[in-house]
Design an enzyme around this catalytic site. Structure first.
Site, mmCIF file in Angstrom:
data_model
loop_
_atom_site.group_PDB
_atom_site.id
_atom_site.type_symbol
_atom_site.label_atom_id
_atom_site.label_comp_id
_atom_site.label_asym_id
_atom_site.label_seq_id
_atom_site.Cartn_x
_atom_site.Cartn_y
_atom_site.Cartn_z
ATOM 1 C CE LYS A 117 -4.209 -1.377 1.471
ATOM 2 N NZ LYS A 117 -5.393 -1.027 2.507
ATOM 3 C CE LYS A 202 -8.094 16.206 7.957
ATOM 4 N NZ LYS A 202 -8.109 16.030 9.751
ATOM 5 C CE1 TYR A 203 -11.610 6.989 9.849
ATOM 6 C CE2 TYR A 203 -12.509 8.194 11.620
ATOM 7 C CZ TYR A 203 -12.701 7.306 10.388
ATOM 8 O OH TYR A 203 -13.746 6.553 10.958
ATOM 9 C CE LYS A 238 -15.677 -2.711 -1.983
ATOM 10 N NZ LYS A 238 -14.758 -2.786 -2.705
ATOM 11 C CD GLU A 288 -7.815 -1.816 -1.342
ATOM 12 O OE1 GLU A 288 -6.677 -1.866 -1.219
ATOM 13 O OE2 GLU A 288 -7.875 -1.463 -0.793
ATOM 14 N NE ARG A 292 -9.387 -8.237 -5.233
ATOM 15 C CZ ARG A 292 -9.951 -7.758 -5.047
ATOM 16 N NH1 ARG A 292 -10.896 -7.479 -5.404
ATOM 17 N NH2 ARG A 292 -9.966 -7.111 -4.050
ATOM 18 C CB VAL A 295 -17.147 -8.868 -5.452
ATOM 19 C CG1 VAL A 295 -18.985 -9.465 -4.872
ATOM 20 C CG2 VAL A 295 -16.121 -9.801 -4.148
ATOM 21 N NE ARG A 338 -19.874 -7.434 -2.299
ATOM 22 C CZ ARG A 338 -18.407 -7.778 -1.874
ATOM 23 N NH1 ARG A 338 -17.799 -8.251 -1.170
ATOM 24 N NH2 ARG A 338 -17.958 -6.576 -2.662
HETATM 25 P P1 ADP Z 1 -8.485 -2.892 3.079
HETATM 26 O O1 ADP Z 1 -7.455 -2.969 1.609
HETATM 27 O O2 ADP Z 1 -8.295 -3.360 4.071
HETATM 28 O O3 ADP Z 1 -9.816 -2.706 2.063
HETATM 29 P P2 ADP Z 1 -8.355 -0.068 2.133
HETATM 30 O O4 ADP Z 1 -7.434 1.471 2.403
HETATM 31 O O5 ADP Z 1 -9.207 0.014 0.913
HETATM 32 O O6 ADP Z 1 -8.246 -1.399 2.841
HETATM 33 O O7 ADP Z 1 -9.910 0.807 3.060
HETATM 34 C C1 ADP Z 1 -11.049 -0.041 3.423
HETATM 35 C C2 ADP Z 1 -11.779 0.706 4.362
HETATM 36 O O8 ADP Z 1 -11.660 1.593 4.800
HETATM 37 C C3 ADP Z 1 -12.383 2.162 3.442
HETATM 38 O O9 ADP Z 1 -13.318 1.294 2.664
HETATM 39 C C4 ADP Z 1 -12.837 2.805 4.462
HETATM 40 O O10 ADP Z 1 -14.061 2.504 4.866
HETATM 41 C C5 ADP Z 1 -11.823 3.092 5.589
HETATM 42 N N1 ADP Z 1 -10.984 3.785 5.296
HETATM 43 C C6 ADP Z 1 -9.905 3.583 4.794
HETATM 44 N N2 ADP Z 1 -8.558 4.356 5.090
HETATM 45 C C7 ADP Z 1 -9.855 5.583 5.397
HETATM 46 C C8 ADP Z 1 -9.289 7.153 5.901
HETATM 47 N N3 ADP Z 1 -8.432 7.847 5.267
HETATM 48 N N4 ADP Z 1 -10.695 7.343 6.234
HETATM 49 C C9 ADP Z 1 -10.995 7.225 7.240
HETATM 50 N N5 ADP Z 1 -11.788 5.974 6.676
HETATM 51 C C10 ADP Z 1 -10.611 4.923 6.042
#
Ligand code: ADP
Length: 449
Positions: A117, A202-203, A238, A288, A292, A295, A338
């Site tokens: 990542k 940042k969250y 999801k 990310e 692939r 779903v 789903r």
């Molecule tokens: P994974 O590969 O484990 O699915 P992701 O990076 O795609 O990880 O993140 C999965 C989920 O986590 C996102 O769909 C969102 O709900 C939450 N998330 C990830 N990063 C953040 C962020 N910076 N702020 C808020 N929520 C986040």
């Protein structure tokens, strides 16, 4: 090079999905299966079937030597990995190609880049995709982390570079918590993924999850097929996806889609991919890329009329994309539910034997499922047993048809999440498309009270 026989290194509905595209193209299929899946529909429909090991995925669907042997014995000239299992395993892709078997997937090096990542974020930034503000790569030093966090502002999220499946993330509310949370995140990441590398960003408080489907020919041509809104999640998994997103304007779709397609063209990306963003206040933030088939790919197929698996196979044969960006238009609305073999309230797994099965039908209703009357759902794998995908010319029409289709769907012998989807459809917020990634869990909590 024309592919004549595809080994499908997967199970369940996605194995069927790939089999169907292959047969429509006149290509033979080889199913592989564990002993627990001997009676599965993907095994019954394939031209040939080979048992590759005992029930545990690590001994069968993740067993690289057994799968390669199966391909050699059956003279398969291509392997499609589906999603999950080995689909994003760079080493597997390399092994397949080194055996002169076509890999129906992205170039192995791109799987590697996007699978890390930190690397993925760096690459996405260099390709011009907007990022969530955060550390520039991996972070080890607590003082440095504190400085970055106070610059971007709390809360921040610490994520594992090798994380996936919604695991390995920690939200930090204030500087006091940062040091302990960072150490804990590193320890947990090491234990779960064998890699202690973490990074910080940042969250975002209340974003939507919006992802773009992209497709490249591997030689510098690439297109986007619009977005999917996958904000309805439980524990980062999801639950229901729709296309288009209820909140994007045509201008925003075209603008972001073009940025994604250009990024894929610049890296000479090959095959299907999904670029995932969080979306808040009109801004996109890359999180990310999945290298692939997803779903939820059918919702894109429904609104574009493009068979994504067929396209994947063509590209693996070295053919150009069958469409240019100008050929692609987005028409109507599609939703995917789903359906899991789980209690719709407690989400406890509920595998069992199908004692009655009646899938819905009618105009614009698609069911992707390996279920049949008398089938025993094995307890060893993912609990998703069916996907119901419904199309309508408008979102409203789509939701009305979806309600009708869910009401027709009969699966007896186990609990399923059909009642959850029926209840969702009754909710005014959902009906208005007014939801974010937090919405479903809050809605479920409210319901539990
Ligand atoms: P994974 O590969 O484990 O699915 P992701 O990076 O795609 O990880 O993140 C999965 C989920 O986590 C996102 O769909 C969102 O709900 C939450 N998330 C990830 N990063 C953040 C962020 N910076 N702020 C808020 N929520 C986040």
């Amino acid at each position: 090079m024309g592919i004549e026989k595809i080994l499908i290194a997967n199970r369940g509905e996605i194995a069927l999905r790939i089999h169907r595209a292959a047969h429509e193209m006149g290509i033979k299929t080889v199913a592989v299966h564990s002993t627990a899946d001997a009676d599965a529909m993907h095994v019954r429909l394939a031209d040939e079937a080979i048992c590759i090991g005992p029930p545990a995925a690590k001994d069968s669907y993740l067993n690289i030597p057994a799968i390669i042997s199966a391909a050699e014995i059956s003279h398969a000239d291509a392997i499609h990995p589906g999603y999950g299992f080995l689909s994003e395993n760079q080493q597997f892709a390399e092994i397949v190609e080194s055996h002169d078997i076509a890999w129906i997937g992205p170039k192995p090096e791109h799987i590697g880049t996007m699978g890390d990542k930190v690397e993925a974020k760096r690459t996405a930034g260099a390709l011009g995709l907007p990022l969530v503000p955060g550390s520039d790569g991996a972070i080890e030093d607590v003082e440095e982390a504190k400085k970055i966090a106070s610059d971007i502002g709390y809360p921040v999220i610490i994520k594992a570079a090798s994380g996936g499946g919604g695991r390995g993330m920690k939200v930090v509310e204030s500087e006091e918590e940062l040091e302990t949370q960072m150490k804990q995140a590193g320890t947990e990441a090491k234990a779960a993924f064998g890699d202690a590398t973490v990074y910080l960003e940042k969250y975002l408080g209340n974003p939507r999850h919006i992802e773009f489907q992209v497709f490249g020919d591997g030689n510098g041509a690439a297109v986007h097929l619009g977005e999917r809104d996958c904000s309805l999640q439980r524990r980062h998994q999801k639950v229901l996806e729709e296309a288009p997103s209820p909140v994007l304007s045509t201008e925003e779709r075209n603008r972001m889609g073009d940025v994604c397609a250009k990024a894929m063209a610049d890296m000479s990306y090959r095959g299907a991919g999904t670029i995932e963003f969080l979306w808040e206040d009109g801004e996109f933030y890359f999180i990310e890329m999945n290298t692939r088939l997803q779903v939820e790919h059918p919702v894109t197929e429904m609104i574009t009329g493009i068979d994504l698996v067929r396209e994947q196979i063509r590209v693996a044969e070295g053919k150009p994309l069958s469409v240019t960006q100008d050929d692609i238009s987005f028409d109507g609305h599609a939703v995917e539910c789903r359906i899991n073999a789980e209690d719709a309230k407690t989400f406890m797994p509920s595998p069992g034997t199908v004692s009655w099965y009646h899938p819905p039908g009618g105009l614009y209703v698609r069911v992707d499922s390996g279920l049949y009357h008398g089938y025993k759902v094995p307890p060893h794998y993912d609990s998703m047993i069916a996907k119901l995908i419904v199309y309508g010319h408008s979102r409203e029409g789509c939701l009305m048809r979806l309600r009708r289709a869910l009401d027709e769907f009969v699966i007896e012998g186990m609990k399923t999440t059909i009642p959850l989807h029926q209840a969702l459809l009754d909710d005014p917020d959902f009906q208005n498309g007014d939801y974010t990634i937090k919405w479903l869990e809050e809605w479920l909590d409210k319901d539990a009270e």
